[in-house]
Design a protein around this motif. Structure first.
Motif, short mmCIF file in Angstrom:
data_model
loop_
_atom_site.label_atom_id
_atom_site.label_comp_id
_atom_site.label_asym_id
_atom_site.label_seq_id
_atom_site.Cartn_x
_atom_site.Cartn_y
_atom_site.Cartn_z
N ASP A 80 50.65 68.91 1.72
CA ASP A 80 51.65 68.87 0.65
C ASP A 80 52.61 70.06 0.76
O ASP A 80 53.80 69.94 0.49
CB ASP A 80 50.95 68.87 -0.71
CG ASP A 80 51.94 68.54 -1.82
OD1 ASP A 80 52.66 67.53 -1.67
OD2 ASP A 80 52.04 69.31 -2.80
N ASP A 81 52.04 71.20 1.19
CA ASP A 81 52.90 72.39 1.40
C ASP A 81 53.97 72.07 2.43
O ASP A 81 55.15 72.37 2.22
CB ASP A 81 52.04 73.55 1.95
CG ASP A 81 51.60 74.45 0.82
OD1 ASP A 81 51.89 74.09 -0.34
OD2 ASP A 81 50.98 75.48 1.12
N ALA A 82 53.50 71.45 3.53
CA ALA A 82 54.45 71.09 4.61
C ALA A 82 55.48 70.11 4.07
O ALA A 82 56.69 70.22 4.33
CB ALA A 82 53.69 70.49 5.78
N ARG A 83 54.99 69.13 3.27
CA ARG A 83 55.92 68.14 2.69
C ARG A 83 56.92 68.82 1.77
O ARG A 83 58.10 68.51 1.78
CB ARG A 83 55.14 67.06 1.93
CG ARG A 83 54.53 66.00 2.82
CD ARG A 83 54.11 64.79 1.98
NE ARG A 83 53.02 65.10 1.07
CZ ARG A 83 51.73 64.91 1.36
NH1 ARG A 83 51.38 64.41 2.52
NH2 ARG A 83 50.79 65.22 0.48
N GLN A 84 56.41 69.76 0.98
CA GLN A 84 57.30 70.48 0.05
C GLN A 84 58.39 71.23 0.80
O GLN A 84 59.55 71.20 0.42
CB GLN A 84 56.51 71.46 -0.80
CG GLN A 84 55.78 70.83 -1.96
CD GLN A 84 56.71 70.07 -2.88
OE1 GLN A 84 57.82 70.51 -3.17
NE2 GLN A 84 56.29 68.90 -3.32
N LYS A 85 57.94 71.90 1.89
CA LYS A 85 58.91 72.68 2.67
C LYS A 85 59.97 71.74 3.23
O LYS A 85 61.17 72.00 3.15
CB LYS A 85 58.20 73.40 3.83
CG LYS A 85 57.69 74.73 3.40
CD LYS A 85 57.22 75.57 4.59
CE LYS A 85 56.41 76.74 4.09
NZ LYS A 85 55.06 76.81 4.67
N SER A 86 59.44 70.64 3.78
CA SER A 86 60.36 69.66 4.38
C SER A 86 61.31 69.10 3.31
O SER A 86 62.51 68.95 3.55
CB SER A 86 59.52 68.55 5.00
OG SER A 86 60.34 67.67 5.68
N LEU A 87 60.73 68.84 2.14
CA LEU A 87 61.55 68.29 1.05
C LEU A 87 62.61 69.31 0.63
O LEU A 87 63.77 68.95 0.40
CB LEU A 87 60.65 67.93 -0.13
CG LEU A 87 61.35 67.29 -1.33
CD1 LEU A 87 61.98 65.97 -0.93
CD2 LEU A 87 60.36 67.05 -2.47
N ASN A 88 62.20 70.58 0.56
CA ASN A 88 63.17 71.62 0.19
C ASN A 88 64.29 71.69 1.22
O ASN A 88 65.46 71.80 0.87
CB ASN A 88 62.49 72.97 0.06
CG ASN A 88 61.66 73.04 -1.21
OD1 ASN A 88 61.88 72.25 -2.13
ND2 ASN A 88 60.68 73.92 -1.25
N ASN A 89 63.87 71.65 2.50
CA ASN A 89 64.88 71.66 3.57
C ASN A 89 65.82 70.47 3.42
O ASN A 89 67.03 70.59 3.55
CB ASN A 89 64.23 71.59 4.96
CG ASN A 89 63.53 72.87 5.30
OD1 ASN A 89 63.77 73.89 4.66
ND2 ASN A 89 62.66 72.83 6.29
N ALA A 90 65.19 69.30 3.15
CA ALA A 90 65.98 68.08 3.03
C ALA A 90 66.96 68.20 1.88
O ALA A 90 68.13 67.82 2.00
CB ALA A 90 65.06 66.88 2.82
N ARG A 91 66.49 68.77 0.77
CA ARG A 91 67.38 68.93 -0.40
C ARG A 91 68.53 69.88 -0.07
O ARG A 91 69.66 69.66 -0.46
CB ARG A 91 66.60 69.46 -1.59
CG ARG A 91 65.77 68.37 -2.22
CD ARG A 91 65.33 68.84 -3.60
NE ARG A 91 64.13 68.11 -3.96
CZ ARG A 91 62.99 68.67 -4.29
NH1 ARG A 91 62.88 69.98 -4.32
NH2 ARG A 91 61.96 67.94 -4.62
N GLN A 92 68.18 70.95 0.64
CA GLN A 92 69.21 71.90 1.05
C GLN A 92 70.24 71.20 1.94
O GLN A 92 71.45 71.36 1.75
CB GLN A 92 68.54 73.07 1.79
CG GLN A 92 69.50 74.18 2.20
CD GLN A 92 70.33 74.69 1.01
OE1 GLN A 92 69.86 74.75 -0.12
NE2 GLN A 92 71.59 75.00 1.27
N LYS A 93 69.71 70.38 2.89
CA LYS A 93 70.63 69.67 3.79
C LYS A 93 71.52 68.72 3.00
O LYS A 93 72.69 68.53 3.32
CB LYS A 93 69.84 68.89 4.84
CG LYS A 93 69.30 69.78 5.93
CD LYS A 93 68.70 68.95 7.04
CE LYS A 93 68.18 69.86 8.14
NZ LYS A 93 67.53 69.11 9.21
N ARG A 94 70.91 68.11 1.98
CA ARG A 94 71.72 67.18 1.18
C ARG A 94 72.86 67.92 0.48
O ARG A 94 73.99 67.46 0.45
CB ARG A 94 70.86 66.47 0.14
CG ARG A 94 71.64 65.41 -0.60
CD ARG A 94 70.84 64.69 -1.63
NE ARG A 94 71.57 63.52 -2.09
CZ ARG A 94 72.54 63.54 -2.98
NH1 ARG A 94 72.88 64.68 -3.52
NH2 ARG A 94 73.16 62.42 -3.33
#
Ligand code: MAN
Length: 563
Positions: A165-179
């Motif tokens: 979930d940590d990895a998913r969160q990081k990825s999600l944060n990155n994704a949000r930043q990219k968005r």
């Protein structure tokens, strides 16, 4: 990266909340989740949740016999599992319609201490199988049916889940930043279009004025051309033409004079020779020989020789030599006439030369205007109708053509940009930033390509022609219902943005190829799955940060936690 996420902040908050509640609330019966605890507080009586007219002695709670029509008296057994909509239909035990017979509880509540709590279907309670996916604490198999033992594995499973979930969160944060970056990029691109529109509008305004001025100028030049009486192949006015004609004529005469003089000189030579012969004949003939013919010839010669004939005048001949010399003082300087651009008006109205400069040009302009007006009104014939176009007119036309072309190009570009601003580029116009960006994925014998808002393509891995699977048509919303894989690279369930591509290459014995590209949140643009749902009708599942919602979606599991 879909709905199965739960932030550690939420976990901590719910942990604190449940610790506080635990101090005051009585313990809940087996299988009851915290949100249903309020129905199970009475120590003596239980009231069926959906059918409050039915009250039961507390001993009948979790006694493995289903008493309540909604199954609420058996939260910790599988006795009411037949009520589940997934079970085969059962004959009603009561008068139909008198009670609510739909299941009141979502399932058996597994506390899953050390991981996330969860509900498991009642059919899975004591079925002899460990259902660690939903019930990592093994509490669903408390009876050890068939000797099955399900030791609590929440510590390990929870730890692994939190790592993922940590990895998913990081990825999600990155994704949000990219968005966010995509939204900014999209705004920048839109601004670029708007700026270009302003520039084009200004350019068009200026260019329109230029075209108007050039149109007017061409008309004036063409009108002025009419004012010329004689045109010599674009080389000037009447004098030039006359000079050219005179020069030709004089050259012709000169050539002939020279030729005649040469012939004269030749003839004179012959006469001299003949006269010499006759002179000698008269001196040498025998007068005693009585020949009448000879006597007549001598008499004729004497008469001829007695005539007074002065012969060519040497002085005049010398004059002629002088005149015929091309560089003589008397020779006409033709170039002076040939190079002067002179209109007939100048020739006809030489009196202007005696006027002051300012008045002269005014008079000249007026005379030209008068002449043009007379031509335009049919009073004077237009002398230039058959003449080739002058350089001034050709140049003016070329300038007008070039300015008109530039104006039309600007207008076409403006229309294109104005239409672009009305196009649907999705929420926050995010797809403007992805427009034309392509992603590829191998699948079976093909490599598939998706170019955002442009097209989808099927390329044979072995080489050969590419097949168009559709051109961008529109943005749609579709509803999907899929289990999200552990790596989060899938659609999950709910409403998703889809890009429709239509009218691709025609399918033999089928439709034109088309593709529905369904998007889900991911850190990077990537094609996850390609399916040919029907012949030549394709579906692609594509991950992209463009559709990551800034608002966190609530996880599918309850937020309460009993760590
Ligand atoms: C090609 C591919 C396939 C499609 C067939 C139909 O082989 O485009 O996806 O089903 O043509 O003939």
């Amino acid at each position: 990266m879909g709905g199965q996420t739960l932030s550690s902040t939420v976990l901590l908050f719910t942990l604190l909340a449940s610790t506080t509640n635990a101090a005051s609330d009585p313990p809940r019966p087996r299988g009851v989740g915290p949100e249903f605890a309020k129905f199970y507080k009475d120590p003596d009586t239980f009231t069926c949740i959906s059918n409050p007219s039915i009250k039961l002695d507390i001993a009948r709670l979790n006694d493995d016999y289903c008493d309540c029509p909604d199954g609420s008296d058996e939260p910790g057994t599988s006795a009411c599992s037949y009520i589940s909509p997934l079970s085969p239909p059962q004959p009603s035990r009561r008068e139909p319609g008198s009670f609510d017979e739909t299941l009141a509880l979502p399932g058996f509540y597994c506390k899953n201490k050390g991981h996330m709590p969860s509900y498991i279907p009642f059919t899975s309670v004591n079925d002899g199988k460990c259902d660690y996916e939903l019930c990592c604490d093994g509490s669903d198999e408390y009876e050890g049916v068939g000797g099955v033992k399900c030791p609590d594995q929440c510590a390990t499973i929870g730890k692994e889940w939190r790592k993922q979930d940590d990895a998913r969160q990081k990825s999600l944060n990155n994704a949000r930043q990219k968005r966010k970056e995509l939204v900014a990029e999209s705004g920048r691109l839109r601004k670029e279009v708007e700026d270009r529109i302003s520039t084009l509008k200004a350019q068009i305004e200026g260019q329109t004025k230029k075209v108007d001025a050039l149109t007017k100028s061409l008309a004036e030049i063409e009108r002025a051309e009419k004012g010329k009486v004689v045109k010599g192949a674009g080389k000037g006015g009447k004098v030039t033409v006359l000079a050219s004609l005179a020069k030709e004529r004089i050259q012709e005469l000169t050539d002939n004079v020279e030729r005649v003089r040469r012939e004269r000189d030749a003839a004179k030579g012959r006469i001299d020779e003949l006269e010499g012969m006759l002179k000698r004949f008269k001196e040498e003939y025998n007068p005693n020989f009585n020949d009448e013919g000879v006597k007549r010839a001598v008499k004729a010669w004497e008469d001829y020789a007695a005539q007074d004939w002065p012969g060519p005048d040497a002085a005049r001949d010398r004059d002629l030599d002088e005149i015929l010399k091309p560089d003589s003082e008397n020779a006409i300087k033709w170039e002076e006439f040939e190079t002067v651009e002179e209109s007939d008006v100048d020739v006809l109205y030489q009196f202007e030369n005696y006027l002051p400069e300012s008045v002269r040009s005014w008079v000249d302009a007026k005379l030209r205007d008068l002449r043009v007006t007379l031509i335009e009104n049919g009073i004077l014939a237009n002398p230039n109708t058959d003449s080739p176009e002058s350089k001034a007119v050709t140049d003016a036309k070329a300038q007008l053509d070039s300015a008109t072309r530039e104006l039309n190009n600007d207008k076409t570009e403006l229309t294109k940009h104005e239409e672009d601003l009305t196009k649907d580029y999705g929420p926050d116009s995010i797809f403007r930033a992805l427009n034309g960006r392509c992603v590829n994925q191998d699948s079976g014998e093909y490599t598939y390509e998706h170019c955002f808002l442009s097209k989808t393509t099927q390329k044979p891995k072995k080489g050969g022609a590419h097949t168009g699977m559709g051109n961008f048509a529109r943005i749609e919303i579709v509803t999907v219902d899929e289990t999200l894989p552990a790596d989060g690279r899938g659609l999950g369930s709910g409403e998703r943005i889809a890009l429709k591509y239509e009218n691709g290459q025609h399918c033999w014995n089928g439709p034109n190829r088309s593709t529905t590209v369904i998007l889900a949140c991911a850190e990077n643009d990537e094609i996850w799955k390609i399916v040919e749902e029907e012949k030549c009708v394709y579906r692609m599942e594509v991950g992209t940060p463009a559709v990551c919602q800034v608002e966190v979606k609530k996880p599918d599991v309850p937020e309460h936690n009993e760590l």
